[in-house]
Design an enzyme around this catalytic site. Structure first.
Site, PDB file in Angstrom:
ATOM      1  N   HIS A 240       3.249 -31.709 -25.558  1.00 17.00           N
ATOM      2  CA  HIS A 240       3.202 -31.787 -27.007  1.00 17.00           C
ATOM      3  C   HIS A 240       2.647 -29.899 -27.632  1.00 17.00           C
ATOM      4  CE1 HIS A 240       1.780 -32.275 -30.828  1.00 17.00           C
ATOM      5  NE2 HIS A 240       3.069 -33.505 -30.902  1.00 17.00           N
ATOM      6  N   CYS A 278       8.092 -31.389 -31.200  1.00 12.50           N
ATOM      7  CA  CYS A 278       7.347 -31.563 -31.904  1.00 12.50           C
ATOM      8  C   CYS A 278       7.848 -30.721 -33.226  1.00 12.50           C
ATOM      9  CB  CYS A 278       5.909 -31.991 -31.607  1.00 12.50           C
ATOM     10  SG  CYS A 278       4.822 -32.000 -33.328  1.00 12.50           S
ATOM     11  N   HIS A 305       9.145 -36.090 -31.962  1.00 16.92           N
ATOM     12  CA  HIS A 305       8.584 -36.327 -33.159  1.00 16.92           C
ATOM     13  C   HIS A 305       9.143 -35.630 -34.200  1.00 16.92           C
ATOM     14  CE1 HIS A 305       4.372 -37.016 -30.930  1.00 16.92           C
ATOM     15  NE2 HIS A 305       4.998 -37.741 -30.788  1.00 16.92           N
ATOM     16  N   ASP A 355       7.195 -38.838 -37.347  1.00 19.79           N
ATOM     17  CA  ASP A 355       5.824 -38.545 -37.264  1.00 19.79           C
ATOM     18  C   ASP A 355       5.099 -38.253 -38.501  1.00 19.79           C
ATOM     19  OD1 ASP A 355       3.775 -37.105 -35.841  1.00 19.79           O
ATOM     20  OD2 ASP A 355       4.567 -35.502 -35.970  1.00 19.79           O
ATOM     21  N   HIS A 356       4.277 -38.792 -38.952  1.00 22.06           N
ATOM     22  CA  HIS A 356       3.322 -39.232 -39.359  1.00 22.06           C
ATOM     23  C   HIS A 356       4.473 -39.314 -40.648  1.00 22.06           C
ATOM     24  CE1 HIS A 356       0.606 -36.011 -38.127  1.00 22.06           C
ATOM     25  NE2 HIS A 356       1.271 -36.640 -37.301  1.00 22.06           N
ATOM     26  N   TYR A 372      -0.545 -42.186 -40.489  1.00 19.42           N
ATOM     27  CA  TYR A 372      -0.061 -43.025 -39.770  1.00 19.42           C
ATOM     28  C   TYR A 372       0.099 -44.988 -40.455  1.00 19.42           C
ATOM     29  CZ  TYR A 372       0.641 -40.431 -36.089  1.00 19.42           C
ATOM     30  OH  TYR A 372       1.447 -39.196 -34.276  1.00 19.42           O
TER      31      TYR A 372
HETATM   32  C1  DNO Z   1      -0.915 -36.438 -33.756  1.00 20.84           C
HETATM   33  C2  DNO Z   1      -0.387 -35.939 -32.565  1.00 20.84           C
HETATM   34  C3  DNO Z   1      -0.928 -35.875 -31.677  1.00 20.84           C
HETATM   35  C4  DNO Z   1      -0.010 -35.946 -30.222  1.00 20.84           C
HETATM   36  C5  DNO Z   1      -1.043 -35.197 -29.191  1.00 20.84           C
HETATM   37  C6  DNO Z   1      -0.435 -35.342 -28.086  1.00 20.84           C
HETATM   38  O1  DNO Z   1      -0.466 -36.970 -34.824  1.00 20.84           O
HETATM   39  O2  DNO Z   1       0.754 -35.714 -33.087  1.00 20.84           O
HETATM   40  O3  DNO Z   1      -2.181 -36.228 -31.691  1.00 20.84           O
HETATM   41  O4  DNO Z   1      -0.159 -36.983 -29.843  1.00 20.84           O
HETATM   42  O5  DNO Z   1      -1.326 -34.193 -29.464  1.00 20.84           O
HETATM   43  O6  DNO Z   1      -1.215 -35.322 -26.448  1.00 20.84           O
END
Ligand code: DNO
Length: 395
Positions: A240, A278, A305, A355-356, A372
């Protein structure tokens, strides 16, 4: 089509598995969040969690645990590289447990001391919903005047220090405490220990002398050991990116740019050495060409993500915009990801998750994990799915 995933924090997540079904996702992204960082997962623990996810009530949609996010990389691996033998062995034991249960994608990161970092968890949007935000002056106010990190002044210019001082002076004790919790104690899903300020200062100080070159060498040491094991086990590792993608607290970060990833792929060319793409993290830097990165690293991307950040004029602060707004060319990214996915066998297809998401509607009055909540992610996923269908049909 890409596979649609959803992050779930386990049995204590206020968002239940039926919400995932109703959102239209099928791939669960989760971890054994209750196991302390550095402790090896056992196969029995993984199997138990998998059964919880995959045992499906009659007539309901089948879900599968497809991605582990994350097996946390302990602090000593980042500081010592191959010297952190016991921690790397424990990490491999977790990887073996996951592989034995047939889970094929593992996400991890290599950010020192802090995982993803924000300064505001409920930043009001004009719509009445709230968003996550990173405000550079609030961050500097914490670093300089709450944490009082020795030597921090060297990382800011005079005007930045003056602005941070004004922010710090205006903080009540409660607000300063909340900011400390948000930054030093970490956010949900974080892969670093929750620390109080004294322990946080010590942890930062332990990195004295570790520059970007050393940290990168330690990551390469780690990958040179674990990637061949993952390859043999049939698991794809996905690193990530740093969030935000630049050094924080004077510590280096080495997964922030295309060149960072290129260096890691060149150093450890094993196919299992992959990337978690991401867009929200990488997209904070205007010099990251997201669609181009997704095209050039297509075969290394197994997990994505998808979200959009919107930079402020200072270029350092940002908030999380609607999934299709912000500074991310989501249509271009989707086109590149679909091309990367084309021709892969179904079981090796790319998984993405929204994501989020904004905190909105009923979630505004409910407890939930920042970023989340159910409804904001449901909306994000629906928008992304629309883009995916349209791009796939050549619209
Ligand atoms: C947050 C996430 C991070 C991710 C870690 C991966 O929303 O994208 O906490 O899970 O960095 O190891």
């Amino acid at each position: 089509m890409l596979k649609q995933g959803w992050r779930w924090f386990g049995p204590r997540d206020p968002v239940p598995l039926d919400t995932v079904r109703q959102a239209g996702a099928s791939e669960i992204v989760t971890a054994l969040h209750d196991v302390p960082i550095g402790q090896a997962w056992t196969r029995a623990q993984v199997a138990e969690r998998k059964a919880l996810i995959e045992t499906t009530p009659a007539g309901r949609t089948q879900l599968s645990w497809s991605v582990v996010e994350s097996i946390p990389v302990p602090d000593d691996v980042k500081r010592l590289g191959a010297g952190a033998k016991a921690s790397i062995e424990a990490w491999i034991a977790s990887l073996e447990a996951v592989a034995a249960e047939g889970i094929g994608i593992v996400c991890y990161n290599f950010m020192p001391v802090v995982d993803w970092t924000r300064t505001d968890l409920d930043w009001p949007l004009p719509t009445g919903a709230t968003a996550l935000r990173f405000e550079q002056d609030r961050f500097a106010a914490f670093d300089l005047f709450v944490l009082k990190r020795p030597g921090a002044e060297a990382d800011y210019d005079a005007a930045g220090i003056a602005r941070a001082k004004a922010v710090a002076d205006a903080l009540s004790q409660d607000e300063a405490d909340a900011l400390s919790r948000t930054i030093a104690a970490g956010l949900p899903g974080g892969t670093t220990d929750a620390l109080d300020l004294a322990a946080f200062r010590d942890r930062l100080a332990a990195y004295g002398g570790i520059d970007a070159q050393r940290l990168r060498a330690h990551l390469i040491d780690f990958l040179a050991i674990v990637a061949p094991v993952a390859e043999r086990l049939g698991v794809r590792l996905t690193l990530h990116p740093d969030d935000p993608p630049r050094p924080l607290f004077g510590l280096p970060r080495v997964a922030s740019t295309e060149a960072d990833y290129a260096a890691l792929f060149a150093a450890v060319p094993v196919a299992a050495n992959g990337m978690c793409f991401c867009t929200g993290s990488l997209g904070v830097r205007p010099d990251n060409d997201l669609a181009g990165i997704a095209t050039r690293f297509g075969e290394r991307i197994h997990f994505a993500h998808l979200r959009a950040t919107k930079r402020d004029r200072d270029g350092l602060s940002f908030h999380e915009a609607d999934h299709l707004d912000g500074d991310v060319d989501m249509v271009g990214v989707m086109r590149a990801l679909l091309a990367a996915n084309a021709g892969r066998p179904e079981e090796r297809g790319i998984v993405f998750r929204p994501d989020h998401g904004h905190r909105m509607l009923d979630d505004l009055t409910k407890p939930g994990n920042p970023g989340y909540t159910a409804i904001g992610r449901l909306k994000g996923l629906a928008e992304l799915r629309g883009v995916m269908r349209a791009v796939a049909q050549g619209a």
